[in-house]
Design a protein around this motif. Structure first.
Motif, PDB file in Angstrom:
ATOM      1  N   LEU A   1      57.281  25.487 -10.480  1.00 22.50           N
ATOM      2  CA  LEU A   1      57.463  24.880  -9.164  1.00 22.50           C
ATOM      3  C   LEU A   1      57.126  25.867  -8.054  1.00 22.50           C
ATOM      4  O   LEU A   1      57.721  26.951  -7.963  1.00 22.50           O
ATOM      5  CB  LEU A   1      58.903  24.389  -9.000  1.00 22.50           C
ATOM      6  N   VAL A   2      56.158  25.470  -7.223  1.00 23.18           N
ATOM      7  CA  VAL A   2      55.814  26.279  -6.052  1.00 23.18           C
ATOM      8  C   VAL A   2      56.430  25.564  -4.847  1.00 23.18           C
ATOM      9  O   VAL A   2      55.856  24.645  -4.270  1.00 23.18           O
ATOM     10  CB  VAL A   2      54.293  26.462  -5.934  1.00 23.18           C
TER      11      VAL A   2
ATOM     12  N   ALA B   1      56.523  34.590  -0.440  1.00 24.09           N
ATOM     13  CA  ALA B   1      55.175  35.100  -0.744  1.00 24.09           C
ATOM     14  C   ALA B   1      54.439  35.416   0.554  1.00 24.09           C
ATOM     15  O   ALA B   1      53.493  34.728   0.940  1.00 24.09           O
ATOM     16  CB  ALA B   1      54.422  34.057  -1.553  1.00 24.09           C
ATOM     17  N   LYS B   2      54.855  36.501   1.173  1.00 23.95           N
ATOM     18  CA  LYS B   2      54.363  36.801   2.529  1.00 23.95           C
ATOM     19  C   LYS B   2      52.860  37.059   2.608  1.00 23.95           C
ATOM     20  O   LYS B   2      52.234  36.823   3.630  1.00 23.95           O
ATOM     21  CB  LYS B   2      55.111  38.028   3.094  1.00 23.95           C
ATOM     22  N   LYS B   3      52.264  37.549   1.513  1.00 26.20           N
ATOM     23  CA  LYS B   3      50.836  37.882   1.565  1.00 26.20           C
ATOM     24  C   LYS B   3      49.958  36.854   0.866  1.00 26.20           C
ATOM     25  O   LYS B   3      48.732  36.993   0.823  1.00 26.20           O
ATOM     26  CB  LYS B   3      50.611  39.252   0.900  1.00 26.20           C
ATOM     27  N   LEU B   4      50.592  35.826   0.296  1.00 29.37           N
ATOM     28  CA  LEU B   4      49.853  34.876  -0.555  1.00 29.37           C
ATOM     29  C   LEU B   4      48.795  34.099   0.236  1.00 29.37           C
ATOM     30  O   LEU B   4      49.079  33.566   1.308  1.00 29.37           O
ATOM     31  CB  LEU B   4      50.841  33.890  -1.203  1.00 29.37           C
ATOM     32  N   LYS B   5      47.584  34.046  -0.336  1.00 22.25           N
ATOM     33  CA  LYS B   5      46.497  33.303   0.316  1.00 22.25           C
ATOM     34  C   LYS B   5      46.020  32.136  -0.531  1.00 22.25           C
ATOM     35  O   LYS B   5      45.451  31.178  -0.022  1.00 22.25           O
ATOM     36  CB  LYS B   5      45.320  34.243   0.602  1.00 22.25           C
ATOM     37  N   ILE B   6      46.226  32.235  -1.832  1.00 24.82           N
ATOM     38  CA  ILE B   6      45.747  31.167  -2.709  1.00 24.82           C
ATOM     39  C   ILE B   6      46.654  31.041  -3.942  1.00 24.82           C
ATOM     40  O   ILE B   6      47.074  32.049  -4.515  1.00 24.82           O
ATOM     41  CB  ILE B   6      44.267  31.404  -3.127  1.00 24.82           C
ATOM     42  N   VAL B   7      46.966  29.788  -4.303  1.00 26.53           N
ATOM     43  CA  VAL B   7      47.680  29.522  -5.551  1.00 26.53           C
ATOM     44  C   VAL B   7      46.836  28.552  -6.365  1.00 26.53           C
ATOM     45  O   VAL B   7      46.372  27.538  -5.833  1.00 26.53           O
ATOM     46  CB  VAL B   7      49.107  28.981  -5.307  1.00 26.53           C
TER      47      VAL B   7
ATOM     48  N   ASN C   1      53.573  19.872  -9.075  1.00 23.51           N
ATOM     49  CA  ASN C   1      54.539  20.971  -8.981  1.00 23.51           C
ATOM     50  C   ASN C   1      54.309  21.858  -7.752  1.00 23.51           C
ATOM     51  O   ASN C   1      55.102  22.748  -7.468  1.00 23.51           O
ATOM     52  CB  ASN C   1      54.471  21.837 -10.247  1.00 23.51           C
ATOM     53  N   LEU C   2      53.205  21.614  -7.050  1.00 27.69           N
ATOM     54  CA  LEU C   2      52.918  22.414  -5.853  1.00 27.69           C
ATOM     55  C   LEU C   2      53.370  21.632  -4.622  1.00 27.69           C
ATOM     56  O   LEU C   2      52.996  20.466  -4.466  1.00 27.69           O
ATOM     57  CB  LEU C   2      51.416  22.701  -5.710  1.00 27.69           C
ATOM     58  N   ASP C   3      54.137  22.260  -3.749  1.00 29.29           N
ATOM     59  CA  ASP C   3      54.503  21.608  -2.487  1.00 29.29           C
ATOM     60  C   ASP C   3      53.321  21.796  -1.521  1.00 29.29           C
ATOM     61  O   ASP C   3      53.181  22.832  -0.867  1.00 29.29           O
ATOM     62  CB  ASP C   3      55.786  22.233  -1.930  1.00 29.29           C
ATOM     63  N   LEU C   4      52.459  20.787  -1.483  1.00 24.36           N
ATOM     64  CA  LEU C   4      51.205  20.936  -0.723  1.00 24.36           C
ATOM     65  C   LEU C   4      51.415  21.096   0.785  1.00 24.36           C
ATOM     66  O   LEU C   4      50.792  21.983   1.388  1.00 24.36           O
ATOM     67  CB  LEU C   4      50.261  19.763  -1.013  1.00 24.36           C
ATOM     68  N   PRO C   5      52.282  20.274   1.423  1.00 22.96           N
ATOM     69  CA  PRO C   5      52.479  20.487   2.863  1.00 22.96           C
ATOM     70  C   PRO C   5      52.957  21.903   3.167  1.00 22.96           C
ATOM     71  O   PRO C   5      52.539  22.523   4.145  1.00 22.96           O
ATOM     72  CB  PRO C   5      53.546  19.442   3.231  1.00 22.96           C
ATOM     73  N   SER C   6      53.815  22.430   2.288  1.00 19.91           N
ATOM     74  CA  SER C   6      54.329  23.777   2.520  1.00 19.91           C
ATOM     75  C   SER C   6      53.225  24.825   2.298  1.00 19.91           C
ATOM     76  O   SER C   6      53.151  25.811   3.039  1.00 19.91           O
ATOM     77  CB  SER C   6      55.515  24.027   1.587  1.00 19.91           C
ATOM     78  N   CYS C   7      52.351  24.595   1.310  1.00 24.83           N
ATOM     79  CA  CYS C   7      51.207  25.505   1.117  1.00 24.83           C
ATOM     80  C   CYS C   7      50.377  25.540   2.396  1.00 24.83           C
ATOM     81  O   CYS C   7      50.026  26.616   2.905  1.00 24.83           O
ATOM     82  CB  CYS C   7      50.319  25.030  -0.038  1.00 24.83           C
TER      83      CYS C   7
END
Ligand code: 3PG
Length: 306
Positions: free
Chosen positions: A58-59, A67-73, A82-88
């Protein structure tokens, strides 16, 4: 660049070797968090990574906040529920999947379930065959197409319903087209589910559809438990002793099945449709390549968030 592989259910070792080869060739560092038991481990692991590869992990907004530096999952697999797209999107994180990479493994598992059930659990008693039985492929995507090819080999009578695929593309697989779900369920002794879990499909398979299935009906679910209306499924089980349910995703009401319907269901211990070395290698390689390609060229071909 730091790339994290965070998998509550680990990939095969050969697949990890592939990811390592691709990421290290690009000059990136690979970090593994495998078989973690607690989300706090994931929250700690994501804190300094630029990219992440997951499975059904679950993301959530909580993960993305950490994930302060995250640019891509990249979800190494097909379904990205399982990915929260609006939050991404809100965190400026590109979300991708790797469609088609594990489809054959899932299709083979569907047949493993059907055969094991048709032969009564391999305990030596007389069973039934798949040849000349009807199978309805509910949704004709990547997995559905593999189901069609395998079903052809078994000599099954194959039908599908998928309003998003044009008739010509279905017919070339030797599959007959149904115009409604009702028609599909009325015609087919076996139904194999291959739709994604989303707002439209949630609880969409229920009593009214299932009751249309012919005698000795078998519902096969290698998709998601969320697409089943479990109250409707239980009602059918109560009314029809000839009805069976084979699933790679244990339903919430599994205790009731255990108590009342032994011999009429199979639930795998842990979701394992994509658990083959080949599927893991395909999905991992695609995920790693998509990450490198995104950083090097900006390629967003498999992006699933807006
Ligand atoms: C998928 O959507 O690709 C499959 O359900 C596989 O899921 P998994 O990677 O969690 O096994």
């Amino acid at each position: 660049m730091k790339v994290l592989v965070a998998t509550e259910k680990a990939f095969a070792r050969v697949a990890i070797t592939q990811i390592r080869t691709v990421t290290e060739a690009a000059g990136y560092e690979l970090v593994l968090l495998e078989n973690y038991k607690d989300v706090s481990d994931l929250l700690a692991a994501v804190s300094d990574v630029d990219a992440m590869i997951v499975r059904s992990d679950l993301v959530t907004p909580e993960v993305l906040n950490s994930a302060k530096k995250l640019k891509i999952v990249v979800r190494a697999g097909a379904g990205y529920d399982n990915l929260d797209l609006p939050s991404c999107t809100a965190h400026n994180v590109v979300a991708m999947n790797t469609p088609g990479q594990n489809s054959n493994a899932v299709a083979e598992l569907a047949f493993a379930l059907m055969l094991y059930h048709a032969r009564g659990g391999f305990i030596g008693k007389s069973g039934t065959e798949l040849r000349r039985k009807s199978i309805g492929i509910h949704a004709f995507g990547n997995v559905g197409k593999h189901i069609a090819e395998i079903a052809k080999g078994f000599g099954m009578d194959i039908y599908t319903f998928d309003p998003f695929v044009i008739e010509k593309d279905i017919k070339k697989y030797g599959v007959k087209v149904c115009n409604t779900t009702e028609e599909l369920y009325s015609k087919c002794q076996y139904i194999s589910l291959h739709m994604p879990a989303n707002d439209k499909t949630q609880k969409s398979i229920g009593y009214n559809l299932l009751k249309k299935m012919p005698k000795d009906a078998v519902l096969v679910n290698t998709a998601r438990k969320e697409v089943i209306d479990e109250d409707g499924l239980l009602r059918i089980f109560e009314e029809r002793p000839d009805f069976s349910y084979l699933s790679d995703v244990t339903p919430d009401c599994s205790a009731l099945f255990e108590e009342k319907y032994k011999g009429r269901f199979i639930f795998t211990v842990k979701k394992m449709g994509a658990q083959t070395e080949e599927a893991n290698m395909n999905a991992c390689l695609a995920a790693a390549r998509q990450i490198v390609d995104y950083f090097k060229t900006g390629n967003e071909k498999y992006k699933v968030n807006k």
